[in-house]
Design a protein around this motif. Structure first.
Motif, PDB file in Angstrom:
ATOM      1  N   PRO A 496       0.745  -1.724   0.444  1.00 39.36           N
ATOM      2  CA  PRO A 496      -0.076  -0.143  -0.073  1.00 39.36           C
ATOM      3  C   PRO A 496       0.755   1.519   0.004  1.00 39.36           C
ATOM      4  CG  PRO A 496       0.417  -1.417   2.323  1.00 39.36           C
ATOM      5  CD  PRO A 496       1.364  -2.279   1.495  1.00 39.36           C
ATOM      6  N   PHE A 497       2.152   1.099   0.555  1.00 36.84           N
ATOM      7  CA  PHE A 497       2.779   2.034   0.225  1.00 36.84           C
ATOM      8  C   PHE A 497       3.120   3.540  -1.282  1.00 36.84           C
ATOM      9  CE2 PHE A 497       3.937   0.570   3.624  1.00 36.84           C
ATOM     10  CZ  PHE A 497       4.813   0.941   4.726  1.00 36.84           C
ATOM     11  N   TYR A 498       3.485   4.323  -0.765  1.00 38.86           N
ATOM     12  CA  TYR A 498       3.228   4.955  -2.178  1.00 38.86           C
ATOM     13  C   TYR A 498       4.232   5.284  -2.913  1.00 38.86           C
ATOM     14  CZ  TYR A 498       2.513   8.307  -6.452  1.00 38.86           C
ATOM     15  OH  TYR A 498       2.562   8.653  -8.050  1.00 38.86           O
ATOM     16  N   GLY A 499       5.535   4.707  -3.947  1.00 36.54           N
ATOM     17  CA  GLY A 499       6.618   4.706  -4.337  1.00 36.54           C
ATOM     18  C   GLY A 499       6.484   6.552  -5.462  1.00 36.54           C
ATOM     19  N   GLU A 500       7.735   7.632  -4.602  1.00 33.37           N
ATOM     20  CA  GLU A 500       7.772   8.641  -4.751  1.00 33.37           C
ATOM     21  C   GLU A 500       7.363   8.862  -6.490  1.00 33.37           C
ATOM     22  OE1 GLU A 500      10.674  12.524  -4.597  1.00 33.37           O
ATOM     23  OE2 GLU A 500      11.054  10.951  -3.489  1.00 33.37           O
ATOM     24  N   SER A 501       6.920   9.272  -7.384  1.00 28.81           N
ATOM     25  CA  SER A 501       6.987   9.919  -8.496  1.00 28.81           C
ATOM     26  C   SER A 501       5.501  11.209  -8.820  1.00 28.81           C
ATOM     27  CB  SER A 501       5.926   9.065  -9.079  1.00 28.81           C
ATOM     28  OG  SER A 501       5.270   8.129  -8.430  1.00 28.81           O
ATOM     29  N   GLY A 502       6.064  11.616 -10.120  1.00 25.87           N
ATOM     30  CA  GLY A 502       4.747  12.536 -10.027  1.00 25.87           C
ATOM     31  C   GLY A 502       5.057  14.074  -8.816  1.00 25.87           C
ATOM     32  N   GLY A 503       6.133  14.494  -8.639  1.00 25.94           N
ATOM     33  CA  GLY A 503       6.452  14.744  -7.372  1.00 25.94           C
ATOM     34  C   GLY A 503       5.630  14.918  -6.216  1.00 25.94           C
ATOM     35  N   GLN A 504       4.690  13.383  -5.451  1.00 21.75           N
ATOM     36  CA  GLN A 504       4.290  13.257  -4.746  1.00 21.75           C
ATOM     37  C   GLN A 504       5.393  12.057  -3.516  1.00 21.75           C
ATOM     38  OE1 GLN A 504       0.605  11.937  -4.910  1.00 21.75           O
ATOM     39  NE2 GLN A 504       1.008  10.385  -2.969  1.00 21.75           N
ATOM     40  N   LEU A 505       5.379  12.735  -2.553  1.00 20.79           N
ATOM     41  CA  LEU A 505       6.745  12.269  -2.051  1.00 20.79           C
ATOM     42  C   LEU A 505       6.533  10.589  -1.584  1.00 20.79           C
ATOM     43  CD1 LEU A 505       7.792  15.472   1.168  1.00 20.79           C
ATOM     44  CD2 LEU A 505       8.703  13.948  -1.718  1.00 20.79           C
ATOM     45  N   ARG A 654      -3.955   6.919 -16.015  1.00 16.36           N
ATOM     46  CA  ARG A 654      -5.188   7.331 -15.046  1.00 16.36           C
ATOM     47  C   ARG A 654      -5.530   9.184 -14.873  1.00 16.36           C
ATOM     48  NH1 ARG A 654      -5.448   3.723 -10.486  1.00 16.36           N
ATOM     49  NH2 ARG A 654      -6.663   5.896  -9.284  1.00 16.36           N
ATOM     50  N   VAL A 655      -7.004   9.339 -15.360  1.00 17.38           N
ATOM     51  CA  VAL A 655      -7.042  10.293 -15.527  1.00 17.38           C
ATOM     52  C   VAL A 655      -7.613  11.031 -14.468  1.00 17.38           C
ATOM     53  CG1 VAL A 655      -8.711  12.123 -17.085  1.00 17.38           C
ATOM     54  CG2 VAL A 655      -7.796  10.454 -17.643  1.00 17.38           C
ATOM     55  N   LEU A 675      -4.131  14.239 -16.571  1.00 16.97           N
ATOM     56  CA  LEU A 675      -3.081  13.337 -15.960  1.00 16.97           C
ATOM     57  C   LEU A 675      -2.777  12.619 -15.064  1.00 16.97           C
ATOM     58  CD1 LEU A 675      -3.844  13.120 -19.128  1.00 16.97           C
ATOM     59  CD2 LEU A 675      -2.081  12.004 -19.819  1.00 16.97           C
ATOM     60  N   CYS A 676      -3.171  11.572 -13.877  1.00 13.44           N
ATOM     61  CA  CYS A 676      -2.040  11.867 -12.855  1.00 13.44           C
ATOM     62  C   CYS A 676      -2.236  10.175 -12.310  1.00 13.44           C
ATOM     63  CB  CYS A 676      -2.329  12.207 -11.266  1.00 13.44           C
ATOM     64  SG  CYS A 676      -1.728  12.495  -9.982  1.00 13.44           S
ATOM     65  N   GLY A 677      -1.030   9.573 -11.075  1.00 14.07           N
ATOM     66  CA  GLY A 677      -0.970   8.342 -10.593  1.00 14.07           C
ATOM     67  C   GLY A 677      -1.218   8.902  -9.606  1.00 14.07           C
ATOM     68  N   GLY A 678      -1.118   9.612  -9.093  1.00 16.33           N
ATOM     69  CA  GLY A 678      -0.900   9.415  -7.510  1.00 16.33           C
ATOM     70  C   GLY A 678      -2.348   9.237  -6.976  1.00 16.33           C
ATOM     71  N   THR A 679      -1.719   9.600  -5.501  1.00 16.56           N
ATOM     72  CA  THR A 679      -3.020   9.321  -4.499  1.00 16.56           C
ATOM     73  C   THR A 679      -3.757  11.343  -4.418  1.00 16.56           C
ATOM     74  OG1 THR A 679      -2.033   9.595  -1.796  1.00 16.56           O
ATOM     75  CG2 THR A 679      -1.951   7.306  -3.710  1.00 16.56           C
ATOM     76  N   HIS A 680      -5.113  10.909  -3.856  1.00 12.40           N
ATOM     77  CA  HIS A 680      -5.786  11.708  -4.190  1.00 12.40           C
ATOM     78  C   HIS A 680      -6.501  12.124  -3.478  1.00 12.40           C
ATOM     79  CE1 HIS A 680      -4.430  14.423  -7.325  1.00 12.40           C
ATOM     80  NE2 HIS A 680      -4.012  13.217  -8.388  1.00 12.40           N
ATOM     81  N   ALA A 681      -7.371  13.196  -2.575  1.00 15.96           N
ATOM     82  CA  ALA A 681      -8.392  13.185  -2.077  1.00 15.96           C
ATOM     83  C   ALA A 681     -10.054  12.119  -2.675  1.00 15.96           C
ATOM     84  CB  ALA A 681      -8.742  14.358  -1.675  1.00 15.96           C
ATOM     85  N   ARG A 682     -10.477  12.031  -1.687  1.00 17.03           N
ATOM     86  CA  ARG A 682     -11.878  11.130  -1.765  1.00 17.03           C
ATOM     87  C   ARG A 682     -13.345  12.269  -2.734  1.00 17.03           C
ATOM     88  NH1 ARG A 682     -10.080   8.035   1.833  1.00 17.03           N
ATOM     89  NH2 ARG A 682      -9.398   5.696   1.374  1.00 17.03           N
ATOM     90  N   SER A 683     -13.138  13.090  -1.728  1.00 17.34           N
ATOM     91  CA  SER A 683     -14.266  14.542  -2.069  1.00 17.34           C
ATOM     92  C   SER A 683     -13.160  15.761  -2.110  1.00 17.34           C
ATOM     93  CB  SER A 683     -15.339  14.795  -1.937  1.00 17.34           C
ATOM     94  OG  SER A 683     -14.779  14.793  -0.291  1.00 17.34           O
ATOM     95  N   THR A 684     -13.139  16.989  -2.655  1.00 22.28           N
ATOM     96  CA  THR A 684     -12.820  18.217  -2.667  1.00 22.28           C
ATOM     97  C   THR A 684     -12.922  19.038  -1.292  1.00 22.28           C
ATOM     98  OG1 THR A 684     -14.140  19.666  -3.743  1.00 22.28           O
ATOM     99  CG2 THR A 684     -12.831  18.417  -5.196  1.00 22.28           C
TER     100      THR A 684
END
Length: 887
Positions: A496-505, A654-655, A675-684
Motif C-alpha cells: 500500500p506504500f506509494y513510491g515517489e513519483s509525479g512530485g508526490q513524496l 489515469r485521468v 493525467l496523474c498516478g498519485g493518490t488523492h482526496a476522495r472529495s474536494t
C-alpha cells in the motif's frame, strides 16, 4: 423468494437475527493474505481472527463475499462458459463463529435455513461428513433425522479443510441437493459423483484442530465455524434450473448481451453469451476494487478476462466495443448490494471501452496470423510455441486466449516452446539494459525486477495490507537477511506504500511481523514498477519469504493526498487567472505543504493570488467527488486533460477529474482534468481550505507557489490572526482598524524622518554643530574650499547638502563627510567653472583612503565614496585640502 438478491438478503437477515454481525464483503484484492492473488473464500478476511492475531468486537459474523477464481492456484477460467456452474466471479454466503458456537448450532442453523426459510424438500437433501467425524454424523441424525444412507462418510481431504501446512484445520460437512433422476450422476463418493445430479451448495467447516507441524495436530482451545454457500448454486436450486446461467441474474445479463450484439444465446453461440455474462462481473468488480488492466500480476489476469470476453463478443459478430453496454444491467442488478459498482461505474465504462477499442484493432491481425499458421493443422496437432509467443508479444494475445481460440479444433500449444521464446526475450532485454547507460548501482533493481516482476500497488484504496518479502538490498547488493539496527531496502510482492513519483513524496510507515519491526523512512519506485521500501530494522531479523503486515503512516498520507488534489485545483485556477500559457513545470507534494512551479513571465500581484485562492476554494466548497478514469493517453489529452511536467506515460493513463466550473468559458464543465498516478482526496471538500503562503521566481519565466491545505492552512491563518490581534492591542485599536492605524503610524514616522533630516541639513549648512562642523570656507590652491564633518547624516543625504553648499559658494570645492552608525560616507562637489582643472573623482578617492575605503566614483562635478573608519573623518577633509593644494 428465489431471486438472487432475495436469497442473499434472506441469508444475511436470517443469521443477523441469530446474533451474527453483518460484515460487508472484503475487497477482491486480499489485504491480509499476500499469498492469494484474489479473495477466493468468505473466510479470507477473517483469517487473522481465526488464528488469534486479530480481535473483533463480535464473535459471530455473516457475509456475502465477492470471490474471483481466475488466477493462481484457484483458476476456473478455462471452464467458464462450457459448464453449468464454473465462474470467474461468484458470491460466497457464509456464517462464522469465532470460538462461540460449534457443530451442533451450526448444523441447526443450516438445516433450519434450507428447510424452512428456503423450503427445500427434506427428501432431496443429503450430507457428507469426514469419515472420522462421528460427532457430526450423530448430530445430523439428531437434527435432520437422516438415516445412515443419507449421511455419507468421505475419508479424503475433500472433507477435511486446512488453512495451510500449519494452522487451524478441521473436518467438513457438505450439503447436497438431488436434482432428480433425469440428471446424470451419482451421490458423492460413488463412481458417478462427477455427474450433475447431486449438487453441493453448502460446506460447513468445523475448525477444531491446530496443525502444529507435519506430524502433530492438537485441539484448538476455541473451536470455530466457517461455512460457505455458493449463491449462484443456491439460486439455481431454488429456481428449479440445472445451470447457474439459467438463473434470473444471468438471464438478464445474457439478455443484455443479446441486445448489445444482436445475437441470440442459442446453439453454438450460447457458450460465448455465458462467457461474456460471467466475465463482465469479474471485470466490473475487479476494477471497482482498484485492479486495472496491465501486463503483470492481477492487472494481467483482469486483462485476460477482458480479452477473453472481447474475443467471444467478436465471435458473436461485434465490430465495435460492446462490453460497456452490458454494465448498466449489472449495476442495476447488483449495485444495491455492492455500492462500489455504482461508485466505479464511470471508471469501469471508460476502462472497458479503452481496452476493447485497443484489442479490436489488433484482434483481426492476430486471428489472421493464427488461421494462417494453423490452416494445415488438424485435431491433436501442436501449435509451435514461437507462434503463440508472437501472438502474445506482438498482438497482446494472452496464452490462454490462443488456447481458447484453438479449443474447438482440438489443437494444443507447445507450452515449452512458448516459455523458451519468453526467456530469449528476457535475455535480450538484459543485454539491452547493460548498454543503456544506467548507473551500475541500479543493476540490482533491474535484476530483482526481472526475477520477481512489478510490485502490486494497493495504495489507491487502502493504507494497510500484508506482503511477502521477495528481496532485501543493503549497500547496493542483495542480502539474505537484515537484523536489528541495519538499514535495508525491502521488496515485497504487494504494497500500500506509494513510491515517489509525479512530485508526490514516497510513503513512510512500518512493516511488522512475528518478532520483526522495520521503520520505513521512504518509498521509491524504480526499474519500471518495482517499489523499494527504505528503512531500518528496529527489531528482529527479516529474510526473504517472510510475511509482513505493511502499515502506511495514514495521517501523513492523508495530508499528502489533500495537498496533491490541491495542486490540481491551483493549476486550473492559475490558468484561469493568468492565462492558458500557464503550464506545470514541476511540483513537490509533501505532508506539510505543497509547492507548484509554473510558466509565467512576471510576478503575481496580490489581487491575482487572491483570485486563484477564491477559485480553488470554490471547488473545495463544492465537496465534489474526485473521480478517476483510465483512458488512452491521446484520448485523455484530446478531452483537455493536462499532463504533468517531465512525467513519462504509457499507452494507458489515469485521468483525475474534480469539480464543476461555475464561471468562465468552462462553466458547467469539469473544472480540473489531469493525467496523474498519485493518490488523492476522495472529495474536494476533504481539502478543507487552500491558502497560498508565497509566490516567487525560481528561474527565468518560471514562478513558484507554495501553499497549505486543511489543518495546516487553518493553523497558519490562526497564527496570522493572533499576530494581527497582538498588533491591534499594542496600537489600542480593534483588529479591523489595525491596518488603517498602522498606515497612519508609518506615514507619521516618514514625516518625522523627513523633518529630522531637514533639520540636520539646516544645522549642517548653518554651521551650528560646533567643532569641525563650524569651520567656514577658506581659500586653498586659489579656490574656495568648504570641508565639514556632519555627525548623524547618512550618505544618501550628503549629495543634496553638497549641491546646496556649491550653490552658496558660487565657485569652489565642497567636501562633506557624513558619520552615521559607525561608518563614514564622503561626497566631494566641484562647481562647473572649475571642472576643467579639478576632478571630483580624484578628490573623493583621496578622502576615501583616509577613512579606509577603496576608491570611489562619480562625475567630475560630483563623486562619492565610503569607508569603515568613521573616527578618521577629519583626516578625510584634510586629505581633500592637501590634494587641492597640490593641484
Amino acid at each position: 423468494m428465489s431471486g438472487v438478491n432475495e436469497i442473499r438478503s434472506t441469508f444475511l437477515d436470517y443469521f443477523a437475527k441469530d446474533g451474527h454481525e453483518k460484515v460487508p464483503s472484503s475487497p477482491l484484492v486480499p489485504r491480509n493474505d499476500p499469498t492469494l492473488m484474489f479473495t477466493n473464500a468468505g473466510m479470507v478476511q477473517f483469517k487473522n481472527v481465526f488464528t488469534g492475531l486479530e480481535q473483533r468486537p463480535y464473535q459471530r459474523a455473516t457475509t456475502a463475499q465477492k470471490v474471483v477464481r481466475a488466477g493462481g492456484k484457484h483458476n476456473d477460467l478455462d471452464n467458464v462458459g462450457y459448464t453449468a456452474r464454473h465462474h470467474t466471479f461468484f458470491e460466497m454466503l457464509g456464517n462464522f463463529s469465532f470460538g462461540d458456537y460449534f457443530k451442533e448450532h451450526a448444523i441447526e442453523l443450516a438445516w433450519t435455513l434450507i428447510t424452512r426459510e428456503f423450503a427445500l424438500p427434506k427428501d432431496r437433501l443429503l450430507v457428507t461428513v469426514y469419515s472420522e467425524d462421528d460427532e457430526a454424523a450423530t448430530l445430523w441424525k439428531k437434527i435432520a433425522g437422516f438415516s445412515d444412507d443419507r449421511i455419507i462418510r468421505i475419508p479424503t481431504s475433500d472433507n477435511f479443510w486446512t488453512m495451510g501446512e500449519t494452522g487451524p484445520c478441521g473436518p467438513c460437512s457438505e450439503i447436497f441437493y438431488d436434482q432428480g433422476e433425469d440428471v446424470f450422476g451419482g451421490p458423492p463418493g460413488s463412481a458417478d459423483e462427477d455427474g450433475d445430479r447431486f449438487l453441493e451448495f453448502w460446506n460447513l467447516v468445523f475448525m477444531q484442530y491446530d496443525q502444529v507441524d507435519k506430524d502433530t495436530r492438537v485441539d484448538l482451545p476455541r473451536p470455530s465455524i466457517d461455512t460457505g454457500m455458493g449463491l449462484e448454486r443456491m439460486a439455481a436450486v431454488l429456481q428449479g434450473v440445472h445451470s447457474n446461467y439459467d438463473t434470473d441474474l444471468f438471464r438478464r445479463l445474457i439478455g443484455s448481451v443479446e441486445d448489445a450484439i444482436g445475437s441470440e444465446a442459442k446453439g453454438d453461440a450460447a457458450p460465448s453469451h455465458r462467457v461474456i455474462a460471467d466475465h463482465i462481473r469479474s471485470c466490473a468488480f475487479l476494477i471497482a476494487d482498484g485492479v486495472l488492466p496491465s501486463n503483470e500480476g492481477r492487472g494481467y489476469v483482469l486483462r485476460r478476462i477482458m480479452r477473453r470476453a472481447m474475443r467471444h463478443a467478436k465471435l458473436l459478430g461485434a465490430r465495435e466495443p460492446v462490453l460497456y453496454k452490458i454494465l448498466p444491467t449489472l449495476v442495476a442488478e447488483m449495485g444495491r448490494a455492492y455500492p462500489e459498482l455504482v461508485r466505479a461505474e464511470a471508471l469501469t465504462t471508460e476502462t472497458l471501452k479503452l481496452e476493447e477499442k485497443r484489442f479490436l484493432q489488433t484482434l483481426d491481425r492476430g486471428l489472421a496470423l493464427l488461421a494462417e499458421e494453423t490452416q494445415s493443422m488438424s485435431k491433436g496437432d501442436l501449435l509451435p510455441g514461437i507462434t503463440a509467443f508472437k501472438l502474445y508479444d506482438t498482438y497482446g494475445f494472452p496464452l490462454d486466449l490462443t488456447q481458447d481460440a484453438l479449443r474447438q479444433r482440438g489443437i494444443s500449444v507447445d507450452l515449452a516452446g512458448f516459455q523458451d521464446a519468453m526467456e530469449r526475450q528476457r535475455a535480450e532485454a538484459r543485454a539491452s539494459w547493460v548498454g543503456s547507460g544506467e548507473r551500475a548501482s541500479e543493476g540490482v533493481w533491474f535484476s530483482i525486477r526481472e526475477r520477481v516482476g512489478a510490485t502490486e500497488f494497493l495504495g489507491y484504496d487502502t493504507e494497510q495490507a500484508e506482503g511477502i518479502v521477495l528481496a532485501l538490498v543493503r549497500d547496493g547488493a542483495e542480502v539474505a537477511s537484515a537484523s536489528t539496527g541495519e538499514d535495508v531496502s525491502v521488496i515485497v510482492n504487494q504494497t500500500p506504500f506509494y513510491g515517489e513519483s509525479g512530485g508526490q513524496l514516497g510513503d513512510t510507515g512500518v512493516m511488522k511481523g512475528d518478532g520483526i519491526r522495520i521503520a520505513i523512512e521512504d518509498t521509491q519506485k524504480v526499474a519500471n514498477g518495482l517499489f523499494v521500501h527504505k528503512g531500518k530494522v528496529v527489531e528482529g531479523t527479516v529474510k526473504p519469504e517472510t510475511p509482513l503486515e505493511l502499515v502506511v503512516d495514514q495521517e501523513r498520507r492523508g495530508r499528502i493526498r489533500l495537498n496533491h488534489s490541491a495542486t490540481h485545483l491551483l493549476h486550473e485556477a492559475l490558468r484561469e487567472v493568468l492565462g492558458t500559457h500557464v503550464a506545470q513545470k514541476g511540483s513537490m507534494v509533501a505532508p506539510e505543504r505543497l509547492r507548484f512551479d509554473f510558466s509565467h513571465p512576471k510576478p503575481m500581484d496580490a489581487a491575482e493570488i487572491a483570485e486563484v485562492e477564491r477559485l480553488a476554494n470554490g471547488i473545495v466548497l463544492q465537496n465534489a467527488p474526485v473521480e478517476t478514469r483510465i483512458m488512452a493517453v491521446d484520448d485523455a489529452i484530446a478531452t483537455g486533460a493536462m499532463a504533468l511536467f517531465g512525467e513519462k506515460y504509457g499507452d494507458e493513463v489515469r485521468v483525475v477529474s474534480m469539480g464543476v466550473a461555475k464561471e468562465g468559458e468552462k462553466a458547467g464543465k469539469t473544472y480540473s482534468i489531469e493525467l496523474c498516478g498519485g493518490t488523492h482526496a476522495r472529495s474536494t471538500g476533504d481539502i478543507g481550505l487552500v491558502h497560498v503562503v508565497s509566490e516567487g521566481a525560481v528561474a527565468a519565466g518560471v514562478r513558484r507557489l507554495e501553499a497549505l491545505t486543511g489543518d495546516a492552512a487553518r493553523d497558519y491563518l490562526l497564527e496570522q490572526d493572533a499576530r494581527v490581534r497582538r498588533m491591534a492591542a499594542a496600537m489600542k485599536v480593534s483588529p479591523a482598524e489595525a491596518c488603517e492605524r498602522l498606515e497612519t503610524i508609518i506615514e507619521e514616522r516618514r514625516r518625522l524622518e523627513r523633518e529630522l533630516s531637514d533639520a540636520k541639513k539646516r544645522l549642517a549648512l548653518a554651521g551650528d554643530g560646533g567643532g569641525a562642523a563650524a569651520t567656514p570656507a577658506k581659500e586653498v590652491g586659489g579656490v574656495q574650499y568648504l570641508g565639514r564633518v556632519l555627525e548623524g547624516v547618512s550618505g544618501k543625504d550628503l549629495k543634496g547638502l553638497v549641491d546646496e553648499a556649491k550653490a552658496s559658494l558660487g565657485s569652489g570645492v565642497v567636501a562633506f563627510v557624513g558619520v552615521a552608525d559607525g561608518k563614514a560616507s564622503v561626497v566631494v562637489g566641484v562647481t562647473q567653472d572649475l571642472t576643467a582643472r579639478l576632478d571630483a573623482v580624484s578628490l573623493v578617492r583621496a578622502a576615501s583612503q583616509a577613512i579606509g575605503g577603496k576608491g570611489g566614483g562619480g562625475r567630475p562635478d560630483m563623486a562619492q565614496a565610503g569607508g569603515p573608519d568613521a573616527d578618521k573623518a577629519s583626516e578625510a577633509i584634510a586629505a581633500v585640502e592637501k590634494a587641492l593644494s597640490a593641484a
